[in-house]
Design an enzyme around this catalytic site. Structure first.
Site, PDB file in Angstrom:
ATOM      1  N   GLY A  48       0.764  -1.243   0.000  1.00  0.00           N
ATOM      2  CA  GLY A  48       0.000   0.000   0.000  1.00  0.00           C
ATOM      3  C   GLY A  48       0.788   1.281   0.000  1.00  0.00           C
ATOM      4  N   ASP A 106      -4.893   2.501  10.801  1.00  0.00           N
ATOM      5  CA  ASP A 106      -6.249   2.460  11.333  1.00  0.00           C
ATOM      6  C   ASP A 106      -6.227   1.781  12.696  1.00  0.00           C
ATOM      7  OD1 ASP A 106      -5.914  -0.137  10.193  1.00  0.00           O
ATOM      8  OD2 ASP A 106      -7.161   0.387   8.499  1.00  0.00           O
ATOM      9  N   PHE A 155     -13.677   3.527   4.453  1.00  0.00           N
ATOM     10  CA  PHE A 155     -12.838   2.661   3.627  1.00  0.00           C
ATOM     11  C   PHE A 155     -12.441   3.443   2.380  1.00  0.00           C
ATOM     12  CE2 PHE A 155     -11.656  -0.640   0.660  1.00  0.00           C
ATOM     13  CZ  PHE A 155     -10.831  -1.406   1.456  1.00  0.00           C
ATOM     14  N   ASP A 162      -5.904  -0.273  -1.614  1.00  0.00           N
ATOM     15  CA  ASP A 162      -6.635  -1.183  -2.492  1.00  0.00           C
ATOM     16  C   ASP A 162      -7.903  -1.734  -1.867  1.00  0.00           C
ATOM     17  OD1 ASP A 162      -6.009  -4.483  -1.836  1.00  0.00           O
ATOM     18  OD2 ASP A 162      -4.994  -2.935  -0.678  1.00  0.00           O
TER      19      ASP A 162
END
Length: 178
Positions: A48, A106, A155, A162
């Site tokens: 990511g 997160d 999200f 992704d």
């Protein structure tokens, strides 16, 4: 694009690339100032963070070393809570300041475990740089040192992020449209 579709999900434009680049430049300026006289190792967390790590390294534009490591804790849109080390840090980190470069923090579980692993391997100090931070999702005592954007627990995809390995290549960040 104002909206995109990935599989059965629709996403709306959330943070355009131009805004991302401005924040990355500001974060890079802080890192350069904080790391004066140090020889930090940037560790991009794959997959990511590849775009953020590239943006940040270009904005730093200096004698910083960069490497990559890969960990996984997500399936679909949810964290499994388990860390899998897919590609460890191969650089010698003993006695060095390590800056972990992450796309999104997160729950904080992954970064907490990776930070602890770096300290166990002899890092002098470990700092966290993240493109996105979701404090409402945080489940461990963790405070990133460098944050481009603090966002709600939405999200998001794009700019390296992704949904089931799709959507990473969009330059902008999009959020799930309910």
């Amino acid at each position: 694009m104002e909206t995109i579709q990935i599989k059965d999900k629709r996403f709306e434009l959330y943070i355009p690339d131009e805004r991302i680049q401005r924040r990355v430049a500001e974060v890079a300026s802080r890192i350069r100032k904080d790391m004066a006289g140090e020889n930090p190792l940037l560790v991009g967390i794959l997959t990511g963070a590849y775009q953020f790590a590239a943006d940040l390294s270009r904005a730093l534009d200096g004698a910083f070393e960069i490497t990559f490591a890969r960990y996984s804790s997500y399936v679909g849109t949810h964290s499994t809570g388990e860390l899998k080390e897919l590609m460890p840090i191969t650089s010698d980190i003993r006695g060095r300041v390590v800056i972990l470069v992450e796309d999104v923090i997160d729950s904080g579980l992954t970064m907490s475990l990776v930070r602890d692993r770096c300290l166990a391997l002899g890092a002098k100090e470990v700092r966290l740089a993240t493109m996105l931070f979701k404090p409402a999702a945080l489940r461990v005592a963790l405070k990133p040192d460098y944050v481009c954007f603090e966002i709600p627990n939405d999200f998001v995809v794009g700019h390296g992020l992704d949904f089931d390995e799709q959507g990473r290549v969009f330059k902008d960040i999009y959020r799930l449209k309910e």
